[in-house]
Write a protein that holds these residues in place. Structure first.
Motif, mmCIF file in Angstrom:
data_model
loop_
_atom_site.group_PDB
_atom_site.id
_atom_site.type_symbol
_atom_site.label_atom_id
_atom_site.label_comp_id
_atom_site.label_asym_id
_atom_site.label_seq_id
_atom_site.Cartn_x
_atom_site.Cartn_y
_atom_site.Cartn_z
ATOM 1 N N VAL A 149 -4.449 -4.285 -14.810
ATOM 2 C CA VAL A 149 -4.125 -4.241 -13.380
ATOM 3 C C VAL A 149 -2.636 -4.438 -13.179
ATOM 4 O O VAL A 149 -2.000 -3.762 -12.354
ATOM 5 N N PHE A 150 -2.044 -5.365 -13.943
ATOM 6 C CA PHE A 150 -0.612 -5.618 -13.803
ATOM 7 C C PHE A 150 0.213 -4.398 -14.180
ATOM 8 O O PHE A 150 1.281 -4.167 -13.609
ATOM 9 N N ASP A 151 -0.286 -3.622 -15.135
ATOM 10 C CA ASP A 151 0.456 -2.434 -15.553
ATOM 11 C C ASP A 151 0.470 -1.354 -14.476
ATOM 12 O O ASP A 151 1.290 -0.428 -14.544
ATOM 13 N N ARG A 152 -0.438 -1.441 -13.507
ATOM 14 C CA ARG A 152 -0.529 -0.433 -12.451
ATOM 15 C C ARG A 152 0.248 -0.837 -11.187
ATOM 16 O O ARG A 152 0.129 -0.169 -10.165
ATOM 17 N N LYS A 153 1.028 -1.907 -11.203
ATOM 18 C CA LYS A 153 1.652 -2.416 -9.987
ATOM 19 C C LYS A 153 2.680 -1.447 -9.397
ATOM 20 O O LYS A 153 3.037 -1.565 -8.233
ATOM 21 N N ALA A 154 3.149 -0.491 -10.194
ATOM 22 C CA ALA A 154 4.113 0.473 -9.682
ATOM 23 C C ALA A 154 3.457 1.563 -8.849
ATOM 24 O O ALA A 154 4.163 2.355 -8.212
ATOM 25 N N PHE A 155 2.116 1.635 -8.858
ATOM 26 C CA PHE A 155 1.406 2.699 -8.159
ATOM 27 C C PHE A 155 0.495 2.096 -7.095
ATOM 28 O O PHE A 155 0.018 0.966 -7.225
ATOM 29 N N ARG A 156 0.286 2.869 -6.066
ATOM 30 C CA ARG A 156 -0.610 2.438 -4.998
ATOM 31 C C ARG A 156 -2.023 2.319 -5.531
ATOM 32 O O ARG A 156 -2.554 3.253 -6.145
ATOM 33 N N PRO A 157 -2.716 1.176 -5.342
ATOM 34 C CA PRO A 157 -4.022 0.941 -5.968
ATOM 35 C C PRO A 157 -5.156 1.668 -5.238
ATOM 36 O O PRO A 157 -5.805 1.108 -4.343
ATOM 37 N N VAL A 158 -5.389 2.905 -5.614
ATOM 38 C CA VAL A 158 -6.498 3.687 -5.062
ATOM 39 C C VAL A 158 -7.147 4.474 -6.192
ATOM 40 O O VAL A 158 -6.505 4.818 -7.191
ATOM 41 N N ILE A 159 -8.432 4.743 -6.055
ATOM 42 C CA ILE A 159 -9.139 5.567 -7.048
ATOM 43 C C ILE A 159 -8.784 7.027 -6.855
ATOM 44 O O ILE A 159 -8.461 7.738 -7.813
ATOM 45 N N ASN A 160 -8.811 7.485 -5.594
ATOM 46 C CA ASN A 160 -8.436 8.847 -5.251
ATOM 47 C C ASN A 160 -7.113 8.779 -4.495
ATOM 48 O O ASN A 160 -7.037 8.186 -3.415
ATOM 49 N N TYR A 161 -6.064 9.351 -5.030
ATOM 50 C CA TYR A 161 -4.733 9.191 -4.448
ATOM 51 C C TYR A 161 -4.590 9.889 -3.095
ATOM 52 O O TYR A 161 -3.628 9.652 -2.387
ATOM 53 N N SER A 162 -5.527 10.745 -2.743
ATOM 54 C CA SER A 162 -5.482 11.393 -1.433
ATOM 55 C C SER A 162 -6.061 10.505 -0.336
ATOM 56 O O SER A 162 -5.954 10.844 0.840
ATOM 57 N N ILE A 163 -6.665 9.372 -0.699
ATOM 58 C CA ILE A 163 -7.219 8.443 0.286
ATOM 59 C C ILE A 163 -6.152 7.422 0.649
ATOM 60 O O ILE A 163 -5.581 6.775 -0.236
ATOM 61 N N PRO A 164 -5.827 7.249 1.925
ATOM 62 C CA PRO A 164 -4.781 6.284 2.307
ATOM 63 C C PRO A 164 -5.265 4.846 2.149
ATOM 64 O O PRO A 164 -6.455 4.542 2.284
ATOM 65 N N THR A 165 -4.339 3.979 1.866
ATOM 66 C CA THR A 165 -4.619 2.544 1.780
ATOM 67 C C THR A 165 -4.508 1.933 3.173
ATOM 68 O O THR A 165 -3.516 2.144 3.873
ATOM 69 N N ARG A 166 -5.513 1.169 3.537
ATOM 70 C CA ARG A 166 -5.496 0.514 4.855
ATOM 71 C C ARG A 166 -5.002 -0.917 4.694
ATOM 72 O O ARG A 166 -5.564 -1.701 3.925
ATOM 73 N N VAL A 167 -3.958 -1.234 5.424
ATOM 74 C CA VAL A 167 -3.364 -2.573 5.395
ATOM 75 C C VAL A 167 -3.542 -3.193 6.777
ATOM 76 O O VAL A 167 -3.051 -2.643 7.776
ATOM 77 N N ASN A 168 -4.239 -4.310 6.834
ATOM 78 C CA ASN A 168 -4.432 -5.032 8.093
ATOM 79 C C ASN A 168 -3.378 -6.125 8.217
ATOM 80 O O ASN A 168 -3.060 -6.812 7.233
ATOM 81 N N ILE A 169 -2.855 -6.277 9.424
ATOM 82 C CA ILE A 169 -1.732 -7.173 9.674
ATOM 83 C C ILE A 169 -2.129 -8.238 10.694
ATOM 84 O O ILE A 169 -2.870 -7.971 11.641
ATOM 85 N N SER A 170 -1.618 -9.412 10.476
ATOM 86 C CA SER A 170 -1.718 -10.500 11.440
ATOM 87 C C SER A 170 -0.509 -11.405 11.230
ATOM 88 O O SER A 170 0.117 -11.379 10.169
ATOM 89 N N PHE A 171 -0.162 -12.166 12.242
ATOM 90 C CA PHE A 171 0.952 -13.102 12.080
ATOM 91 C C PHE A 171 0.775 -14.255 13.055
ATOM 92 O O PHE A 171 0.009 -14.190 14.027
ATOM 93 N N THR A 172 1.505 -15.317 12.778
ATOM 94 C CA THR A 172 1.563 -16.492 13.646
ATOM 95 C C THR A 172 3.024 -16.829 13.895
ATOM 96 O O THR A 172 3.784 -17.006 12.942
ATOM 97 N N MET A 173 3.419 -16.876 15.150
ATOM 98 C CA MET A 173 4.785 -17.259 15.498
ATOM 99 C C MET A 173 4.850 -18.773 15.595
ATOM 100 O O MET A 173 4.261 -19.374 16.487
ATOM 101 N N SER A 174 5.577 -19.383 14.682
ATOM 102 C CA SER A 174 5.606 -20.847 14.607
ATOM 103 C C SER A 174 6.791 -21.454 15.347
ATOM 104 O O SER A 174 6.788 -22.657 15.610
ATOM 105 N N ALA A 175 7.816 -20.684 15.672
ATOM 106 C CA ALA A 175 8.975 -21.249 16.368
ATOM 107 C C ALA A 175 9.808 -20.134 16.969
ATOM 108 O O ALA A 175 9.914 -19.041 16.399
ATOM 109 N N ILE A 176 10.385 -20.412 18.135
ATOM 110 C CA ILE A 176 11.417 -19.565 18.749
ATOM 111 C C ILE A 176 12.703 -20.370 18.710
ATOM 112 O O ILE A 176 12.896 -21.307 19.488
#
Length: 456
Positions: A48-75
């Motif tokens: 797995v570590f050897d594959r870190k340079a490539f996007r981890p997908v079985i079929n490269y035509s399938i996009p990777t979905r990245v879900n985002i969240s954050f917490t604002m701790s200070a202004i």
């Protein structure tokens, strides 16, 4: 010859299938036997570590979905001059790596492990409004569960550009944006999504925010959109961060002292105009107000024209107008007591009309009416002072003409002159009262207008 070609082709086909099946077994299932007794074996994750340079997908035509969240701790800071907002965020990203899976029952019930982030592929999510170098600490870890879900938490000090509207300073509310997007991957390779509802993000940030300074977090809203650059499209998530300034500091240090100085300037109209102390007092107030503005200049925004600057300019203008009014009344009194000009007919009629007890016109203060010596003979029905002064000869002229009643003529002349002086003094007090009321009306109207604009 043909048989040899088929034999060679079949051999290569079997070799490829063997390698694929072998690779499938090595990459899709982690051999985690002994993790509960001897710890994690790095060899089990080496593929797995050897594959870190490539996007981890079985079929490269399938996009990777990245879900985002954050917490604002200070202004931390909002710079109105540079149009920048400095804040602290805890950014959370989630995605699947299909090459990291294991059976928890074969691994002593282990369902989640931590791995150094530098050993895995990480999405290149960045904030488009970012205006400083990313100072995120190195050596961060990621959590990976048995199904291949990766959770990456990243603390960030974000210095982002924000279009600030300071017109309603210090009662202003700002709406800054944080746009999350990928720098390289288009929508064909990466899609962005929300890990939590935006209302949950807003509530968590409001509960955990540590900043008790100048700004208060009001709410966070979110919108999904796609940005087109040439023929490429990039997925974006835009967060609208609504913040409000705490105005207490500016109210105490700016508005209250300014209001006190203007109120004292208005009360100075009750000083006797005959004492000639009103004008120096108003000049001292005006000088003090200018010194106050110079000292408080650092608290005002350096760019734009906020409403509070208009308010200060208005207060300064009112104080200047009141000083000019005092100078005018002082000059009028000086002229009336030294060399009173003849009073026009219409002005004398207006004065008699306004000083009538049955009328509701502005009259001079009570202190100004004392000592005028006005008697009922000065009311309508008596000849105008201008006519009397024009018809009765002066004492010097009567003496030269040899008039036997020169002493009586001199007395009448002095009486008429005193009467004319009294009329001009009364007119001066009436004008002072009228201008004072107009000053109060204009000041109240201006202040109410500014307050209404601040509250809208």
């Amino acid at each position: 010859m043909e048989r040899g070609w088929l034999h060679e082709y079949g051999f290569f086909l079997c070799l490829i299938l063997h390698l694929l099946l072998q690779g499938r077994g090595d990459t899709f299932t982690i051999n985690c036997s002994g993790f509960d007794r001897h710890g994690v074996d790095p060899v089990a994750f080496q593929a797995v570590f050897d594959r870190k340079a490539f996007r981890p997908v079985i079929n490269y035509s399938i996009p990777t979905r990245v879900n985002i969240s954050f917490t604002m701790s200070a202004i931390v800071e909002v710079d109105a001059q540079l149009q920048l907002m400095t804040s602290f965020l805890w950014l959370n990203m989630f995605w699947y790596n299909p090459f990291i899976t294991w059976n928890p029952e074969e691994c002593g019930g282990i369902r989640k492990i931590s791995i150094a982030a530098e050993n895995l592929w990480l999405p290149d999510i960045f904030i488009e409004e970012f205006m400083d170098m990313d100072q995120t600490a190195t050596g961060l870890m990621v959590y990976v569960n048995s199904e291949g879900l990766i959770k990456y938490d990243k603390p960030m000090r974000v210095v982002s550009i924000c279009n600030l509207d300071i017109f309603y300073f210090p009662f202003d509310e700002q709406n800054c944006t944080l746009t999350f997007s990928s720098f390289i991957y288009t929508v064909e390779n990466m899609l962005l999504g929300m890990e939590k509802k935006v209302q949950e993000i807003s509530n968590t940030s409001q509960d955990l925010i540590r900043s008790k300074g100048e700004w208060v977090l009001l709410d966070i809203h979110q919108r999904m959109m796609k940005m087109t650059v040439g023929t490429n499209q990039y997925d974006q998530i835009i967060f609208y961060v609504a913040i409000r300034r705490r105005p207490r500091l500016y109210v105490i240090n700016l508005l209250v002292p300014s209001g006190f100085l203007v109120a004292i300037d208005a009360l100075s109209f009750y000083l006797p105009i005959e004492s000639e102390n009103r004008a120096p007092f108003k000049m001292t107030l005006l000088l003090g107000y200018n010194v106050f503005l110079l000292m408080m200049n650092d608290l005002l925004p350096a760019t734009g024209t906020p409403l509070i600057s208009v308010y200060f300019a208005l207060c300064l203008s009112l104080m200047v107008v009141s000083l000019l009014e005092t100078i005018f009344i002082t000059y009028l009194l000086h002229l009336a007591t030294t060399q009173p000009p003849p009073m026009p007919q219409w002005l004398h009629s207006l004065l008699l009309y306004c000083t009538s007890p049955t009328k509701c016109c502005p009259t001079a203060p009570q202190k100004g009416n004392k000592g005028l010596g006005l008697t009922p003979t000065h009311l309508p029905g008596v000849k105008e002072p201008v006519e009397l002064v024009g018809k009765v000869p002066g004492p010097r002229e009567a003496e030269l003409n040899g008039c036997p009643g020169s002493t009586r003529a001199q007395q009448e002349y002095e009486a008429q002159k005193r009467h004319l002086v009294n009329l001009w003094i009364e007119f001066s007090h009436m004008m002072d009262t009228l201008l004072f009321r107009l000053y109060l009306l204009f000041m109240a109207t201006s202040i109410i207008t500014v307050i209404v604009l601040w509250n809208t």
